[in-house]
Design a protein around this motif. Sequence first.
Motif, mmCIF file in Angstrom:
data_model
loop_
_atom_site.group_PDB
_atom_site.id
_atom_site.type_symbol
_atom_site.label_atom_id
_atom_site.label_comp_id
_atom_site.label_asym_id
_atom_site.label_seq_id
_atom_site.Cartn_x
_atom_site.Cartn_y
_atom_site.Cartn_z
ATOM 1 N N PRO A 247 0.792 -1.228 0.000
ATOM 2 C CA PRO A 247 0.000 0.000 0.000
ATOM 3 C C PRO A 247 0.830 1.286 0.000
ATOM 4 O O PRO A 247 0.376 2.305 -0.542
ATOM 5 C CB PRO A 247 -0.843 -0.119 1.283
ATOM 6 C CG PRO A 247 -0.187 -1.170 2.115
ATOM 7 C CD PRO A 247 0.501 -2.088 1.174
ATOM 8 N N ASP A 248 2.041 1.250 0.582
ATOM 9 C CA ASP A 248 2.858 2.479 0.638
ATOM 10 C C ASP A 248 3.232 2.994 -0.745
ATOM 11 O O ASP A 248 3.513 4.182 -0.918
ATOM 12 C CB ASP A 248 4.158 2.227 1.425
ATOM 13 C CG ASP A 248 3.881 1.958 2.892
ATOM 14 O OD1 ASP A 248 2.722 2.170 3.314
ATOM 15 O OD2 ASP A 248 4.807 1.534 3.600
ATOM 16 N N VAL A 249 3.278 2.094 -1.720
ATOM 17 C CA VAL A 249 3.617 2.508 -3.086
ATOM 18 C C VAL A 249 2.464 2.183 -4.042
ATOM 19 O O VAL A 249 2.658 1.887 -5.224
ATOM 20 C CB VAL A 249 4.935 1.855 -3.572
ATOM 21 C CG1 VAL A 249 6.133 2.479 -2.874
ATOM 22 C CG2 VAL A 249 4.932 0.342 -3.371
ATOM 23 N N LEU A 250 1.255 2.272 -3.506
ATOM 24 C CA LEU A 250 0.038 2.042 -4.292
ATOM 25 C C LEU A 250 0.106 0.702 -5.036
ATOM 26 O O LEU A 250 -0.310 0.584 -6.181
ATOM 27 C CB LEU A 250 -0.197 3.203 -5.275
ATOM 28 C CG LEU A 250 -0.210 4.611 -4.657
ATOM 29 C CD1 LEU A 250 -0.364 5.679 -5.732
ATOM 30 C CD2 LEU A 250 -1.329 4.744 -3.635
ATOM 31 N N ASN A 251 0.679 -0.294 -4.334
ATOM 32 C CA ASN A 251 0.749 -1.670 -4.850
ATOM 33 C C ASN A 251 1.492 -1.776 -6.187
ATOM 34 O O ASN A 251 1.107 -2.567 -7.061
ATOM 35 C CB ASN A 251 -0.664 -2.278 -4.935
ATOM 36 C CG ASN A 251 -1.368 -2.210 -3.597
ATOM 37 O OD1 ASN A 251 -0.776 -2.558 -2.577
ATOM 38 N ND2 ASN A 251 -2.595 -1.721 -3.574
ATOM 39 N N ALA A 252 2.527 -0.942 -6.318
ATOM 40 C CA ALA A 252 3.364 -1.015 -7.528
ATOM 41 C C ALA A 252 3.967 -2.420 -7.640
ATOM 42 O O ALA A 252 4.228 -3.099 -6.643
ATOM 43 C CB ALA A 252 4.468 0.036 -7.465
ATOM 44 N N MET A 253 4.164 -2.821 -8.902
ATOM 45 C CA MET A 253 4.536 -4.217 -9.200
ATOM 46 C C MET A 253 6.061 -4.386 -9.224
ATOM 47 O O MET A 253 6.707 -4.047 -10.216
ATOM 48 C CB MET A 253 3.948 -4.585 -10.561
ATOM 49 C CG MET A 253 2.423 -4.541 -10.593
ATOM 50 S SD MET A 253 1.813 -4.178 -12.235
ATOM 51 C CE MET A 253 0.508 -5.397 -12.424
ATOM 52 N N ASN A 254 6.598 -4.912 -8.140
ATOM 53 C CA ASN A 254 8.012 -5.295 -8.169
ATOM 54 C C ASN A 254 8.102 -6.810 -8.405
ATOM 55 O O ASN A 254 7.082 -7.493 -8.602
ATOM 56 C CB ASN A 254 8.731 -4.844 -6.885
ATOM 57 C CG ASN A 254 8.210 -5.565 -5.663
ATOM 58 O OD1 ASN A 254 7.301 -6.396 -5.745
ATOM 59 N ND2 ASN A 254 8.785 -5.258 -4.515
ATOM 60 N N ALA A 255 9.333 -7.324 -8.369
ATOM 61 C CA ALA A 255 9.523 -8.748 -8.690
ATOM 62 C C ALA A 255 8.751 -9.646 -7.723
ATOM 63 O O ALA A 255 8.109 -10.614 -8.136
ATOM 64 C CB ALA A 255 11.014 -9.085 -8.671
ATOM 65 N N ASP A 256 8.785 -9.308 -6.421
ATOM 66 C CA ASP A 256 8.083 -10.140 -5.437
ATOM 67 C C ASP A 256 6.578 -10.147 -5.688
ATOM 68 O O ASP A 256 5.927 -11.188 -5.657
ATOM 69 C CB ASP A 256 8.345 -9.617 -4.016
ATOM 70 C CG ASP A 256 9.743 -9.980 -3.532
ATOM 71 O OD1 ASP A 256 10.370 -10.847 -4.162
ATOM 72 O OD2 ASP A 256 10.197 -9.379 -2.542
ATOM 73 N N LEU A 257 6.032 -8.938 -5.896
ATOM 74 C CA LEU A 257 4.571 -8.867 -6.088
ATOM 75 C C LEU A 257 4.163 -9.678 -7.319
ATOM 76 O O LEU A 257 3.183 -10.433 -7.277
ATOM 77 C CB LEU A 257 4.110 -7.414 -6.206
ATOM 78 C CG LEU A 257 2.590 -7.256 -6.336
ATOM 79 C CD1 LEU A 257 2.077 -6.086 -5.482
ATOM 80 C CD2 LEU A 257 2.133 -7.073 -7.769
ATOM 81 N N MET A 258 4.909 -9.560 -8.402
ATOM 82 C CA MET A 258 4.519 -10.289 -9.610
ATOM 83 C C MET A 258 4.651 -11.804 -9.429
ATOM 84 O O MET A 258 3.827 -12.570 -9.920
ATOM 85 C CB MET A 258 5.345 -9.816 -10.818
ATOM 86 C CG MET A 258 5.011 -8.408 -11.262
ATOM 87 S SD MET A 258 3.230 -8.092 -11.455
ATOM 88 C CE MET A 258 2.811 -9.130 -12.856
ATOM 89 N N ARG A 259 5.707 -12.226 -8.699
ATOM 90 C CA ARG A 259 5.869 -13.663 -8.455
ATOM 91 C C ARG A 259 4.715 -14.179 -7.591
ATOM 92 O O ARG A 259 4.094 -15.191 -7.888
ATOM 93 C CB ARG A 259 7.220 -13.925 -7.764
ATOM 94 C CG ARG A 259 7.500 -15.397 -7.481
ATOM 95 C CD ARG A 259 8.861 -15.629 -6.842
ATOM 96 N NE ARG A 259 9.213 -14.639 -5.844
ATOM 97 C CZ ARG A 259 8.713 -14.563 -4.611
ATOM 98 N NH1 ARG A 259 7.832 -15.454 -4.198
ATOM 99 N NH2 ARG A 259 9.085 -13.607 -3.779
ATOM 100 N N GLU A 260 4.392 -13.426 -6.533
ATOM 101 C CA GLU A 260 3.321 -13.872 -5.637
ATOM 102 C C GLU A 260 1.952 -13.814 -6.325
ATOM 103 O O GLU A 260 1.080 -14.642 -6.063
ATOM 104 C CB GLU A 260 3.331 -13.030 -4.356
ATOM 105 C CG GLU A 260 4.551 -13.313 -3.495
ATOM 106 C CD GLU A 260 4.657 -12.373 -2.291
ATOM 107 O OE1 GLU A 260 3.617 -11.968 -1.747
ATOM 108 O OE2 GLU A 260 5.799 -12.038 -1.916
#
Length: 261
Positions: free
Chosen positions: A21-34
Amino acid sequence: MTASVLYQSSAGVATLTLNRPDVLNAMNADLMRELREGVDRAAADAEVRAVLITGAGRGFCAGADLAARQAGGNGLQDSGQMLRERYHPVILALRQMPKPVITAVNGVAAGAGMSLALAGDVVLAGRSASFLQAFSKIGLIPDAGSTYFLPRYAGEMRARALAILAEKIDAEEAHRIGLVWKVHDDAALQDEAGKLAQHLATMPTAAYGMIKEALNQSFGNDLAAQLEIEATLQSRASRSEDCKEGVAAFVEKRKPQFKGR
Ligand code: T3D
């Protein structure tokens, strides 16, 4: 470590919450993998008959994490390679999954975050949500499916203007031009999305899968080819347990008990 995507499964509904939420759910490597793991898990779990994707905090998803990108933290130098490896499997899995997918857009959906929102079968938005084809502002082009979804949903002129002008539009405008199915008051969005997902999870899931299969092919076909696809899928649908139950329940004037097969 906090998960970048929260996965919760209950009463036939898998809910995936983007959780940076701190970065408006920006997509980094972890978020995309999960996100990919969560989507694959929901697709494979026979108990799951509807999928809901939303965002934690005040944003839905601000697209690629630009700070990570700038710091070289995306891990992949070439954008095309990154899209193929991280984004395409998610977008394709959502469209090909034989179960309905709801995206509940609770705030800003920008860049690939807007593409993700549009990959839902039913797109709901909170009244204060907004949509932004942010790509051209930073010298990129729309990706993760935006050049596919936008002309099909909103028409070619709007697709071109949205991509080139990169103007943020609000939820009502997105609804008006066909990018959003329904707009709900912010406070009611998650409840409405949850209720819809729970309802869909009691409906004929196999037929929903076939509806998706037919519509996925529609724009690539002429009428004769599409009629043939309908006939082939209808043969299968009409032999399903749920079709037998649906017709029997109608004739017997009772509520159908669908099993999803
Ligand atoms: O090579 C490749 O990467 C190819 C892949 C491309 C896919 C893409 O998605 S490209 C497009 C990437 N996304 C953007 O360009 C959008 C950037 N963000 C914005 O334009 C604005 O943040 C929003 C319009 C989305 C929201 O504006 P606002 O005013 O409501 O919020 P804010 O203050 O700008 O953002 C809040 C925080 O989130 C802020 O952090 P801070 O200052 O509080 O520490 C901001 O930096 C952070 N944030 C927002 N978007 C991103 C982000 N951090 C990293 N990446 C972001 N995309």
